[in-house]
Design an enzyme around this catalytic site. Structure first.
Site, PDB file in Angstrom:
ATOM      1  N   GLU A   1       0.835  -1.204   0.000  1.00 54.44           N
ATOM      2  CA  GLU A   1       0.000   0.000   0.000  1.00 54.44           C
ATOM      3  C   GLU A   1       0.871   1.256   0.000  1.00 54.44           C
ATOM      4  O   GLU A   1       0.765   2.118   0.891  1.00 54.44           O
ATOM      5  CB  GLU A   1      -1.013  -0.027   1.161  1.00 54.44           C
ATOM      6  CG  GLU A   1      -1.956  -1.213   1.022  1.00 54.44           C
ATOM      7  CD  GLU A   1      -3.217  -1.157   1.885  1.00 54.44           C
ATOM      8  OE1 GLU A   1      -3.303  -0.327   2.798  1.00 54.44           O
ATOM      9  OE2 GLU A   1      -4.131  -1.978   1.614  1.00 54.44           O
TER      10      GLU A   1
ATOM     11  N   GLU B   1      -4.786  -8.671  -1.058  1.00 51.48           N
ATOM     12  CA  GLU B   1      -5.616  -8.453   0.144  1.00 51.48           C
ATOM     13  C   GLU B   1      -7.058  -8.313  -0.313  1.00 51.48           C
ATOM     14  O   GLU B   1      -7.378  -7.435  -1.128  1.00 51.48           O
ATOM     15  CB  GLU B   1      -5.181  -7.203   0.915  1.00 51.48           C
ATOM     16  CG  GLU B   1      -3.915  -7.399   1.705  1.00 51.48           C
ATOM     17  CD  GLU B   1      -3.535  -6.216   2.581  1.00 51.48           C
ATOM     18  OE1 GLU B   1      -4.431  -5.538   3.104  1.00 51.48           O
ATOM     19  OE2 GLU B   1      -2.311  -5.989   2.743  1.00 51.48           O
TER      20      GLU B   1
HETATM   21  O1  AHR Z   1      -5.308  -6.320   6.444  1.00 52.41           O
HETATM   22  C1  AHR Z   1      -5.250  -5.218   7.292  1.00 52.41           C
HETATM   23  C2  AHR Z   1      -4.592  -4.006   6.639  1.00 52.41           C
HETATM   24  O2  AHR Z   1      -5.348  -3.598   5.537  1.00 52.41           O
HETATM   25  C3  AHR Z   1      -3.225  -4.258   6.053  1.00 52.41           C
HETATM   26  O3  AHR Z   1      -2.218  -4.142   7.000  1.00 52.41           O
HETATM   27  C4  AHR Z   1      -3.100  -3.178   5.031  1.00 52.41           C
HETATM   28  O4  AHR Z   1      -2.285  -3.531   3.949  1.00 52.41           O
HETATM   29  C5  AHR Z   1      -4.538  -2.919   4.616  1.00 52.41           C
HETATM   30  O5  AHR Z   1      -4.857  -1.576   4.624  1.00 52.41           O
END
Ligand code: AHR
Length: 517
Positions: free
Chosen positions: A198, A321
């Site tokens: 991110e 994610e």
């Molecule tokens: O999964 C939780 C958080 O969500 C992670 O650390 C981040 O990459 C995302 O914003």
């Protein structure tokens, strides 16, 4: 309930009648295609961050624990994840990764420094779970490690050292020698390397132009230096619909130094008001499903941009994610992101995994966030107790698609309508495994209606069919430590095979996986 507009009703009826949907039946056609892509097993990957009780208490309890363990890793968790055949595990974050200095987590535990986990609850991180513990655990699980490197606050040298430490033979430079001193002779040969996480947010709040340059610098030193193991360098990709991020990365990063771009998309109602994980309304359910199904459009649009710059599809799309994100459970640390997991989550998982399967030509890895005790977990633990969530059951049922050849399907879904909004109710994907078995995964997200389905399987030459179903009485049903088997799968015997047609009815909010041979 608001009244449907006439235009909207007309559109639904028109769509329904014109392509494979009659009022009481959804008609699905399949076309076995030799050129169809293989569904990478890595689409079924997981994510383990130093966040809340994911690592500590979830995976790792330490060798001295009374909870049965192997090298400090819970045996119950190992067994459960082995049954899922988890193909890869991403670690150590997440936002945590861009604060993590891997050298803090090697050598004798008593000499490892403690740090504050600033992203997740400001709790003490004693670094007792580090590189050796993680990579040895991956060997125990039979899964490929995916290391997420610190770009936000680290250095290219630190990353280059990590690669030599994990991947190079002893005797070739100081890092592999240090590994040997720390008790591990053979390299682990880690293939997947995330270059930051991110970067547009917790990884450094960079612009895509700036990150592209940073990426090029880091990627230059993320190589195997002729150690003959091809590494995957994974760029931190867009947040949901930030298409400009993908455009700039595809344009500015030479493709010979970019193996994949990683998209993140969470199903969340509203970041300021996420709603509860259990006890939610139908309206909240509907909105979450809208967000989850958005994955289809996101993939189509990001892929269209990638196709513009990379017609050969050299650069892969990872969704490293994804999952549902709700308010944390009352009484738990808000920084730990602990939430329950209901049939709603099973709907997110079933529908999303079907989307990934159907885009297997470009989507080759995905990581559900997160494996244990965090967000849409497959496992929850409470001290020595452990339970499997509805999402776990979907992941296990869908494991039949690992590395199987995609069978493209076409159909028009009936609509799930609530108030004045409509979303597709049915989602399907199909594949043929190396042993010739054919599998269909079908999801009905409608909260009320049973779906009657007919699949034209004449091309597939099936002789018999069997199945498994995940369904429950209420959408909010979930497993608890007191009642860990409230939601579980049962065998599904209602699929009929006759004259090259497969007919079945799928109850509201349920997932069915059929096996034909
Ligand atoms: O999964 C939780 C958080 O969500 C992670 O650390 C981040 O990459 C995302 O914003």
């Amino acid at each position: 309930m608001k009244l449907l507009s006439t235009r909207f009703l007309f559109l639904i009826i028109f769509l329904g009648l014109s392509a494979g949907y009659s009022q009481d039946k959804t008609l699905i056609s399949v076309k076995a295609d030799q050129n169809a892509p293989t569904i990478s097993r890595h689409i079924y990957g997981h994510f383990a961050e130093h966040l809340g009780r994911c690592i500590y208490g979830g995976f790792y309890v330490g060798e001295g624990s009374e909870i049965p363990n192997t090298m400090g890793v819970r045996n119950d968790v190992v067994d459960a994840l082995k049954a899922l055949k988890i193909p890869n595990l991403r670690w150590p974050g997440g936002c945590f990764a861009d604060t993590y200095h891997w050298k803090d987590g090697i050598g004798p535990k008593e000499d490892r420094p403690s740090i504050l986990n600033v992203w997740w609850g400001n709790v003490k991180e004693d670094n007792s779970f580090g590189t050796h513990e993680f990579l040895n655990m991956c060997e125990l699980l039979g899964t490929e490690p995916y290391l997420s490197a610190n770009v936000g606050s680290g250095t290219p040298q630190e990353l280059a050292d990590w690669i030599k430490y994990t991947n190079h033979p002893a005797g070739t430079s100081p890092m592999p020698d240090l590994r040997e001193e720390n008790g591990r002779k053979e390299p682990w040969r880690v293939k997947f390397w995330g270059i930051g996480n991110e970067a547009w947010g917790c990884g450094g709040h960079m612009t895509p132009e700036y990150y592209s340059n940073v990426y090029r610098r880091y990627a230059t030193f993320t190589t195997d230096w002729n150690n003959n193991d091809k590494l995957y360098r994974i760029a931190s990709g867009a947040s949901s619909s930030d298409y400009n991020w993908t455009e700039v990365l595809m344009k500015n990063i030479p493709h010979h130094m970019l193996e994949a771009i990683a998209l993140h998309h969470y199903s969340v109602i509203d970041w300021g008001n996420k709603g509860p994980a259990t006890g939610f309304s139908e309206d909240q359910y509907f909105t979450i499903m809208e967000r989850a199904l958005m994955m289809e459009e996101l993939i189509q649009k990001h892929v269209a941009i990638m196709d513009k710059y990379d017609k050969q599809k050299r650069v892969e799309l990872f969704v490293d994610e994804w999952g549902g994100w709700y308010d944390t459970e009352p009484g738990t640390n808000p920084g730990f992101l602990y939430q329950q997991n209901t049939m709603r989550d099973a709907m997110i998982a079933g529908a999303t995994l079907n989307i990934f399967n159907n885009h297997a030509d470009r989507v080759t890895m995905a990581n559900l966030a997160q494996a244990i005790n965090v967000l849409q977990a497959v496992i929850l633990t409470d001290e020595e107790k452990m339970l499997l969530t509805p999402t776990y059951h979907v992941m296990r049922m869908y494991s039949v698609h690992h590395d199987a050849k995609l069978i493209p399907v076409s159909f028009v879904s009936p609509q799930y309508i609530l108030n004045d909004k409509a979303i597709p109710a049915v989602s399907v994907s199909a594949s043929k495994a190396a042993d010739g078995k054919v599998h269909f995964s079908l999801v009905n997200i409608d909260a009320h209606k049973t779906q009657n389905i007919e699949v034209n399987v004449a091309d597939l030459n099936l002789k018999k069919v069997s199945g498994e179903i995940l369904s429950s009485e209420n959408l909010g049903d979930h497993n608890t430590f007191e009642s860990p088997e409230k939601v579980k799968t049962t065998s599904f015997k209602d699929a009929k095979l006759k004259d090259g047609k497969l007919s079945l009815s799928i109850p509201p909010f349920s997932v069915v996986v059929l096996e034909g041979m």
